[in-house]
Design a protein around this motif. Structure first.
Motif, PDB file in Angstrom:
ATOM      1  N   SER A  56       0.827  -1.209   0.000  1.00 29.51           N
ATOM      2  CA  SER A  56       0.000   0.000   0.000  1.00 29.51           C
ATOM      3  C   SER A  56       0.861   1.258   0.000  1.00 29.51           C
ATOM      4  CB  SER A  56      -0.947   0.010   1.207  1.00 29.51           C
ATOM      5  OG  SER A  56      -0.217   0.007   2.428  1.00 29.51           O
ATOM      6  N   ARG A  57       1.933   1.222   0.758  1.00 30.72           N
ATOM      7  CA  ARG A  57       2.824   2.385   0.829  1.00 30.72           C
ATOM      8  C   ARG A  57       3.607   2.570  -0.473  1.00 30.72           C
ATOM      9  NH1 ARG A  57       1.703   0.519   5.763  1.00 30.72           N
ATOM     10  NH2 ARG A  57       1.704   1.989   7.518  1.00 30.72           N
ATOM     11  N   MET A  58       4.003   1.470  -1.079  1.00 31.80           N
ATOM     12  CA  MET A  58       4.687   1.549  -2.367  1.00 31.80           C
ATOM     13  C   MET A  58       3.741   2.093  -3.437  1.00 31.80           C
ATOM     14  SD  MET A  58       6.653  -2.119  -2.004  1.00 31.80           S
ATOM     15  CE  MET A  58       7.314  -2.184  -3.678  1.00 31.80           C
ATOM     16  N   ALA A  59       2.513   1.588  -3.443  1.00 33.30           N
ATOM     17  CA  ALA A  59       1.521   2.061  -4.417  1.00 33.30           C
ATOM     18  C   ALA A  59       1.222   3.544  -4.213  1.00 33.30           C
ATOM     19  CB  ALA A  59       0.242   1.239  -4.296  1.00 33.30           C
ATOM     20  N   ASN A  60       1.130   3.966  -2.964  1.00 33.94           N
ATOM     21  CA  ASN A  60       0.850   5.380  -2.682  1.00 33.94           C
ATOM     22  C   ASN A  60       1.933   6.284  -3.246  1.00 33.94           C
ATOM     23  OD1 ASN A  60      -1.436   4.586  -1.314  1.00 33.94           O
ATOM     24  ND2 ASN A  60      -0.554   4.820   0.721  1.00 33.94           N
ATOM     25  N   ASN A  61       3.182   5.845  -3.156  1.00 34.67           N
ATOM     26  CA  ASN A  61       4.277   6.657  -3.691  1.00 34.67           C
ATOM     27  C   ASN A  61       4.285   6.686  -5.215  1.00 34.67           C
ATOM     28  OD1 ASN A  61       5.500   7.663  -1.304  1.00 34.67           O
ATOM     29  ND2 ASN A  61       6.451   5.680  -0.922  1.00 34.67           N
ATOM     30  N   ILE A  62       3.843   5.608  -5.831  1.00 34.59           N
ATOM     31  CA  ILE A  62       3.702   5.613  -7.293  1.00 34.59           C
ATOM     32  C   ILE A  62       2.632   6.617  -7.706  1.00 34.59           C
ATOM     33  CG2 ILE A  62       3.046   4.242  -9.307  1.00 34.59           C
ATOM     34  CD1 ILE A  62       4.193   1.806  -7.902  1.00 34.59           C
ATOM     35  N   ILE A  63       1.544   6.640  -6.960  1.00 32.97           N
ATOM     36  CA  ILE A  63       0.474   7.607  -7.235  1.00 32.97           C
ATOM     37  C   ILE A  63       0.990   9.033  -7.066  1.00 32.97           C
ATOM     38  CG2 ILE A  63      -1.773   8.458  -6.448  1.00 32.97           C
ATOM     39  CD1 ILE A  63      -2.374   5.536  -5.580  1.00 32.97           C
ATOM     40  N   LYS A  64       1.740   9.270  -5.983  1.00 28.30           N
ATOM     41  CA  LYS A  64       2.291  10.607  -5.740  1.00 28.30           C
ATOM     42  C   LYS A  64       3.225  11.047  -6.865  1.00 28.30           C
ATOM     43  CE  LYS A  64       2.165  10.170  -0.696  1.00 28.30           C
ATOM     44  NZ  LYS A  64       2.981   9.980   0.538  1.00 28.30           N
ATOM     45  N   GLY A 177      14.287  -2.371   3.710  1.00 25.75           N
ATOM     46  CA  GLY A 177      13.983  -1.103   4.352  1.00 25.75           C
ATOM     47  C   GLY A 177      12.762  -1.143   5.252  1.00 25.75           C
ATOM     48  N   GLY A 178      11.856  -2.089   5.000  1.00 27.20           N
ATOM     49  CA  GLY A 178      10.693  -2.234   5.858  1.00 27.20           C
ATOM     50  C   GLY A 178       9.624  -1.186   5.633  1.00 27.20           C
ATOM     51  N   VAL A 179       8.634  -1.201   6.541  1.00 23.36           N
ATOM     52  CA  VAL A 179       7.456  -0.350   6.399  1.00 23.36           C
ATOM     53  C   VAL A 179       7.813   1.138   6.443  1.00 23.36           C
ATOM     54  CG1 VAL A 179       5.279   0.318   7.499  1.00 23.36           C
ATOM     55  CG2 VAL A 179       5.876  -2.097   7.290  1.00 23.36           C
ATOM     56  N   GLY A 185       9.394   6.294   1.017  1.00 24.21           N
ATOM     57  CA  GLY A 185       9.910   6.200  -0.350  1.00 24.21           C
ATOM     58  C   GLY A 185      11.419   6.063  -0.407  1.00 24.21           C
ATOM     59  N   THR A 186      11.980   5.358   0.584  1.00 22.29           N
ATOM     60  CA  THR A 186      13.442   5.214   0.648  1.00 22.29           C
ATOM     61  C   THR A 186      13.877   3.749   0.610  1.00 22.29           C
ATOM     62  OG1 THR A 186      13.366   5.326   3.080  1.00 22.29           O
ATOM     63  CG2 THR A 186      13.765   7.387   1.886  1.00 22.29           C
ATOM     64  N   LEU A 187      13.086   2.908  -0.017  1.00 21.13           N
ATOM     65  CA  LEU A 187      13.425   1.498  -0.136  1.00 21.13           C
ATOM     66  C   LEU A 187      14.668   1.300  -1.017  1.00 21.13           C
ATOM     67  CD1 LEU A 187       9.855   0.050  -0.784  1.00 21.13           C
ATOM     68  CD2 LEU A 187      11.217  -0.305   1.290  1.00 21.13           C
ATOM     69  N   THR A 188      15.310   0.162  -0.845  1.00 13.49           N
ATOM     70  CA  THR A 188      16.350  -0.286  -1.770  1.00 13.49           C
ATOM     71  C   THR A 188      15.826  -1.509  -2.505  1.00 13.49           C
ATOM     72  OG1 THR A 188      18.205   0.536  -0.439  1.00 13.49           O
ATOM     73  CG2 THR A 188      18.673  -1.244  -1.988  1.00 13.49           C
ATOM     74  N   PHE A 189      15.917  -1.494  -3.839  1.00 13.46           N
ATOM     75  CA  PHE A 189      15.470  -2.618  -4.659  1.00 13.46           C
ATOM     76  C   PHE A 189      16.670  -3.449  -5.085  1.00 13.46           C
ATOM     77  CE2 PHE A 189      11.941   0.236  -4.930  1.00 13.46           C
ATOM     78  CZ  PHE A 189      10.814  -0.568  -5.102  1.00 13.46           C
ATOM     79  N   MET A 190      16.542  -4.764  -4.966  1.00  8.92           N
ATOM     80  CA  MET A 190      17.537  -5.714  -5.451  1.00  8.92           C
ATOM     81  C   MET A 190      16.932  -6.404  -6.664  1.00  8.92           C
ATOM     82  SD  MET A 190      18.341  -7.087  -1.631  1.00  8.92           S
ATOM     83  CE  MET A 190      16.902  -6.292  -0.908  1.00  8.92           C
ATOM     84  N   VAL A 191      17.487  -6.192  -7.836  1.00  7.26           N
ATOM     85  CA  VAL A 191      16.781  -6.535  -9.071  1.00  7.26           C
ATOM     86  C   VAL A 191      17.511  -7.598  -9.887  1.00  7.26           C
ATOM     87  CG1 VAL A 191      15.652  -5.607 -11.126  1.00  7.26           C
ATOM     88  CG2 VAL A 191      15.973  -4.136  -9.120  1.00  7.26           C
ATOM     89  N   MET A 208       9.534   4.785  -5.687  1.00 11.13           N
ATOM     90  CA  MET A 208       9.237   4.068  -4.446  1.00 11.13           C
ATOM     91  C   MET A 208      10.440   3.956  -3.513  1.00 11.13           C
ATOM     92  SD  MET A 208       7.079   0.868  -6.059  1.00 11.13           S
ATOM     93  CE  MET A 208       8.215   0.581  -7.451  1.00 11.13           C
ATOM     94  N   GLY A 209      11.641   4.190  -4.033  1.00  9.94           N
ATOM     95  CA  GLY A 209      12.828   3.971  -3.219  1.00  9.94           C
ATOM     96  C   GLY A 209      13.931   4.962  -3.500  1.00  9.94           C
TER      97      GLY A 209
END
Length: 353
Positions: A56-64, A177-179, A185-191, A208-209
């Motif tokens: 939900s928090r990731m989606a909210n940041n995409i919307i923002k 990074g957690g909740v 919006g400070t997550l780290t993605f490992m891709v 998102m990050g």
């Protein structure tokens, strides 16, 4: 049954294509180069499935960030919340796929991911033709499942051809990074996956990050995540055991923390996420271990790490010990408490007020 079906589909896809999920070089060499420098133009509609604490928090940041969103979750109240926000909601993952250029999934376990992809109304329900050109799974799952799904996705054909591109692509992109980081919006993605598609998706990740790390071919993002969480669990156990021992020997946890953080034992678990109530503010140990990263999720990730190690014949005594400790924590009723609660509820450490 879902695992058996995806294994069978995976083998069929391998026979029909030249895709080699475990070889980074062969995977990237077969990718047609269609991505433009302005990759945001390829994300006119972003689908998101799994709107829990993280999603939900990731989606909210995409919307923002201004993207057009389409969402799905099994929780009806969550769906109503997004509908009230003016976000398009869909009843099934397949309907999300039909309305999206890229779909992101953030789900609790491998079985949930398999159901969303391969279920009766899953993302791949439409046979061999797929609308989204990019599928991103940010769930924490095992590398094998990520690689098998990637092979299946790459065997599909796009409904709408993009330049010379005919096949969709999947990236495994778990997060750290957690909740709190998801909210900020400070997550780290490992891709893991084709590097061209990773480069194209960077702008989306940065909505998102704070950063993303390209880890190599399909499944490497998932591998990096379970290795990261294994190291995090072992570190937390070591710090908790040392602090509990120190208390028993007459050294306060505050004093011993100062020693640890100014010497060779300094680490994230001691300096940024200290497990002793009263030593640090704004961490789960300061609020009765509520919030943060649940012990049941750490137990799940340790199970994934242990299973992966067993598959390749790697000795993993620390993983096994950590696995047993977090299993016991969950059995004792602390499954929803932050994983740092091991200090209090396994080592019987005491608060310092």
């Amino acid at each position: 049954m879902a695992v058996s079906r995806v294994r069978a589909s995976f083998m069929q896809c391998l026979r029909k294509s030249r895709f080699k999920p475990f070889a980074v070089e062969s995977e990237t060499s077969t990718i047609r180069r269609f991505f433009s420098a302005d990759s945001s133009a390829s994300f006119q509609s972003v689908g998101f499935i799994g709107l829990g604490n993280m999603g939900s928090r990731m989606a909210n940041n995409i919307i923002k960030a201004g993207y057009k969103m389409v969402v799905h979750d099994i929780n009806r109240n969550t769906m109503e919340k997004y509908s009230d926000m003016g976000v398009a909601t869909k009843e099934t993952p397949f309907e999300v796929a039909e309305a999206s250029d890229v779909v992101i999934t953030m789900l609790p376990s491998p079985s949930h991911v398999l159901e969303v992809y391969n279920g009766s109304h899953g993302l791949l329900h439409g046979g061999y033709h797929l609308r989204p050109w990019l599928l991103i799974d940010s769930s924490t799952i095992d590398p094998r499942t990520s690689r098998e799904l990637s092979a299946i996705v790459s065997s599909r054909i796009l409904k709408e051809k993009r330049d010379s591109w005919e096949n969709p692509v999947m990236l495994d992109a778990p997060v750290s990074g957690g909740v709190l980081a998801a909210d900020a919006g400070t997550l780290t993605f490992m891709v893991g996956g084709p590097e061209e598609s990773y480069n194209a998706a960077k702008t989306l990740f940065l909505s998102m990050g704070k950063s993303s790390v390209y880890c190599g071919g399909a499944g490497n993002g998932s591998a990096a995540k379970i290795c990261n969480n294994l190291a995090m669990a072992v570190s937390m156990l070591g710090v908790s055991e040392a602090l509990a021992l120190g208390q028993s020997l007459g050294i306060s946890a505050k004093t011993l923390t100062k020693v640890l953080n100014s010497s060779s034992a300094r680490c994230w678990s001691s300096e940024s996420y200290n497990p002793v109530p009263g030593v640090m503010e704004k961490v789960p140990s300061a609020s009765d271990y509520d919030g943060g990263f649940a012990s049941k999720l750490m137990a799940k990730d340790l199970n994934l790490a242990a299973a992966s190690a067993s598959e390749i014949g790697l000795e993993h005594p620390l993983t096994s010990q950590a696995q047993e400790i977090y299993k016991k924590l969950c059995e004792d009723g602390y499954e929803n408490k932050d994983f740092s609660c091991v200090f209090r509820h396994f080592y019987s450490g005491v608060d310092e007020l």
